[in-house]
Structure formats: structure tokens, C-alpha cells
Design a protein around this motif. Structure first.
Motif, PDB file in Angstrom:
ATOM      1  N   ASP A 125      19.703   4.400   1.747  1.00  0.00           N
ATOM      2  CA  ASP A 125      21.121   4.240   1.421  1.00  0.00           C
ATOM      3  C   ASP A 125      21.893   3.688   2.616  1.00  0.00           C
ATOM      4  OD1 ASP A 125      23.430   4.774  -0.425  1.00  0.00           O
ATOM      5  OD2 ASP A 125      24.025   6.063   1.237  1.00  0.00           O
ATOM      6  N   GLU A 126      21.559   4.157   3.820  1.00  0.00           N
ATOM      7  CA  GLU A 126      22.248   3.667   5.018  1.00  0.00           C
ATOM      8  C   GLU A 126      21.944   2.197   5.270  1.00  0.00           C
ATOM      9  OE1 GLU A 126      22.482   4.581   9.851  1.00  0.00           O
ATOM     10  OE2 GLU A 126      21.501   6.008   8.502  1.00  0.00           O
ATOM     11  N   SER A 171      23.632   0.074   2.537  1.00  0.00           N
ATOM     12  CA  SER A 171      25.082   0.018   2.750  1.00  0.00           C
ATOM     13  C   SER A 171      25.430  -0.946   3.872  1.00  0.00           C
ATOM     14  CB  SER A 171      25.626   1.413   3.067  1.00  0.00           C
ATOM     15  OG  SER A 171      25.465   2.274   1.967  1.00  0.00           O
ATOM     16  N   SER A 214      27.689  -4.320   3.501  1.00  0.00           N
ATOM     17  CA  SER A 214      28.929  -4.463   4.263  1.00  0.00           C
ATOM     18  C   SER A 214      28.887  -5.697   5.157  1.00  0.00           C
ATOM     19  CB  SER A 214      29.189  -3.210   5.107  1.00  0.00           C
ATOM     20  OG  SER A 214      28.196  -3.061   6.113  1.00  0.00           O
TER      21      SER A 214
END
Length: 313
Positions: free
Chosen positions: A80-81, A84, A88
Motif C-alpha cells: 500500500d505504501e 501510494s 502520488s
């Protein structure tokens, strides 16, 4: 605007280049490998590189670290990190497994392994939250001279794949057996998008069609709203010097079809000229110097083709 991409290795950042050499160690946990990936994404972001091919060996061998599903579940927070951060930073992700990962293989056992590997990579991209432009690029594969049979096997096995895996797969012509028209025929039966490879097109173009027409045909196989992926590299022309004992070095010519370390800027400019008027796409550079080749190509474009600065980044 065209985004240039880099495949897996990072050479312009010494800690990353050293760490990357150890990513294939059997049994390394997916979360450990993802620590390297997020550092690579930070490096790419700092250099305004918005397209990255993830290493295809992020998932450790099943006998050492559990099933792909188990590994993905255990690394959910890190996935998830990473996902993300990629979103971004607007970094497109892609995957291209080993050339042996071919659903058209004559061996049912080899094809079953290929389908399982493709499914696991598709699940990895799903876990990263990657968009529909993030694909798993494969070759048709197969052995012997019966290319039609290999393509038929590919189409039949494609229907056996899960919907999640089918959504991620893309096919790339190769430079030996399956040219662009073979991939386009398979697209017509399956709907799989075609990744145009400029170098493979040079090596195998029996129909003798023009570059602009060929590129346009491949781009048209992608769904509306999804930017196509295109591959670009140039033929290696440099010799290798090899020493045998204490004798004089032997000059070894490059192999036919071998990728160069850097990209010939004039071939790339001709490619951009051929792409004028076609839908936008992103280009994965398949040069051995990786990010160093990309940065050099940007400099070359500023020097030799300033009209493309701002359109190609």
C-alpha cells in the motif's frame, strides 16, 4: 506528452545499484524487496522519470516464502505504501516477466507455470493499486515452426485465466518468430493489447510496412483512455574484448538482436518523427545502461532535436 521509462535496474544511484544485485536472493521477503522499490521510486521521482518496470522477481520462490497470495497478504502494508507513492508521484508501473513465461508453450506444464506466474504478477499490481495502464507484458512463445498452433494455444489458455489476470496482460511481438501481424491477429481473437517494440519491428517485419503505420496499428489495440506502452532500444554495435590466458585480446562482435548500452538518439528522433499525429503513449527504454541511458537521451534530444523537448520527458 511521452514519458520515458526505465526497466528494473537503477545504475545512477550507487546504493540502489548495489542493492539491486541482491534482490533475486531466494527467500528474501517481499516486504524487504519493496523497501528497495520505494527507494527506486524516490530516485525516479527526483529525476522526473514517470515510468518504471518493476523487477519480475519481487515474489520469492514459493518453496522458500509461501504462495504468492501469502506473500502479498503478508506485505499488504508495504504494498500500500509503495502503491501510494507511485500514484502520488504519477509513476506508471509495468512488469515484463522472463521471456520463458509464454502461454503459447507446447508443454502444458510450462504453460501452467507461465499462467500461474502471470496471475501472481497481476495480483501484485492489483495489490499496489495500479491503474489499467499497468500491464504484464508477455511474448506468445511456443517452440518449433508451427506459429499458428502456438498462437491458438495462447488464445485458448488466455480464456482459462482469471478476469483479474486477463485485464493485466499485454502481448509483445518478438524479433524472431512472431512479428507485429501475428500479435495483431491474436488481439483480434482475444482483445489483448499489443505492445509495439521498435527494435523487434526492425528485426522482423516480413510485411515490409512503414514504421508509422505499424506503430499506429499497435496503438489502436489499446482501450480508449489507457495510454499504450511502447518499447524502444537500438542494436548494439560495440565489440567485446576477451582475453584468453596471456594472449592478445580477442575482438568479439556483438550478437544479432543484442540491446545497446545507450540509445542511438538519431534512431529515436526518427521514431518520434514517425509518431507525429498518432495517439499519445509511453516509452520503456530497454537499454543496458538503464536510467543513465534515459538521462543521456534527454540530453541528446536537447542537443539534436529541441523541438521535442517538453513533448518527451
Amino acid at each position: 506528452m511521452i514519458h520515458l521509462g526505465v526497466a528494473a535496474r537503477i545504475l545512477g544511484h550507487v546504493p540502489l545499484s548495489r542493492a539491486g544485485a541482491h534482490q533475486s536472493e531466494a527467500g528474501a521477503h517481499l516486504s524487504v524487496r519493496l523497501l528497495w522499490v520505494i527507494e527506486a521510486l524516490r530516485y525516479l521521482d527526483a529525476h522526473n522519470i514517470r515510468f518504471y518496470r518493476l523487477p519480475d522477481d519481487l515474489l520469492a520462490p514459493e518453496d522458500r516464502a509461501g504462495t504468492p497470495a501469502d506473500q502479498i497478504a503478508a506485505a499488504a502494508a508495504m504494498l500500500d505504501e509503495v502503491g501510494s507513492y507511485a500514484r502520488s508521484a504519477a509513476i506508471r508501473l509495468s512488469m515484463h516477466p522472463h521471456p520463458g513465461t509464454t502461454p503459447g508453450a507446447a508443454s502444458e506444464e510450462a504453460a501452467t507455470r507461465a499462467l500461474a506466474h502471470i496471475a501472481s504478477l497481476a495480483a501484485l499490481l492489483d495489490a499496489l493499486g495500479a491503474g489499467p495502464e499497468s500491464v504484464v507484458v508477455v511474448h506468445i512463445g511456443g517452440e518449433g515452426g508451427d506459429c499458428a498452433a502456438a498462437a491458438e494455444r495462447f488464445a485458448v489458455r488466455f480464456e482459462r485465466m482469471s478476469p483479474a489476470a486477463r485485464r493485466r496482460i499485454a502481448i509483445e511481438p518478438d524479433g524472431e518468430r512472431f512479428g507485429l501481424f501475428a500479435a495483431l491477429r491474436l488481439h483480434r481473437f482475444t482483445g489483448i493489447p499489443v505492445v509495439f517494440d521498435a527494435f523487434h519491428f526492425q528485426l522482423r517485419n516480413p510485411e515490409r510496412i512503414g514504421l508509422s503505420e505499424a506503430l499506429g496499428l499497435a496503438l489502436a489495440t489499446w482501450s480508449p483512455g489507457v495510454r499504450p506502452e511502447v518499447h524502444f532500444s537500438t542494436q548494439r554495435t560495440e565489440a567485446h574484448l576477451r582475453r584468453a590466458g596471456h594472449g592478445a585480446p580477442q575482438v568479439v562482435a556483438p550478437r544479432a538482436g543484442q540491446h545497446s548500452d545507450f540509445v542511438n538518439p538519431f534512431e529515436f528522433i526518427a521514431f518520434l518523427d514517425a509518431a507525429r499525429g498518432l495517439p499519445p503513449f509511453d516509452v520503456m527504454l530497454e537499454a543496458k545502461a538503464a536510467d543513465l541511458a534515459l538521462l543521456r537521451l534527454r540530453d541528446d534530444l536537447r542537443r539534436y532535436a529541441p523541438e521535442y523537448v517538453g513533448w518527451v520527458v
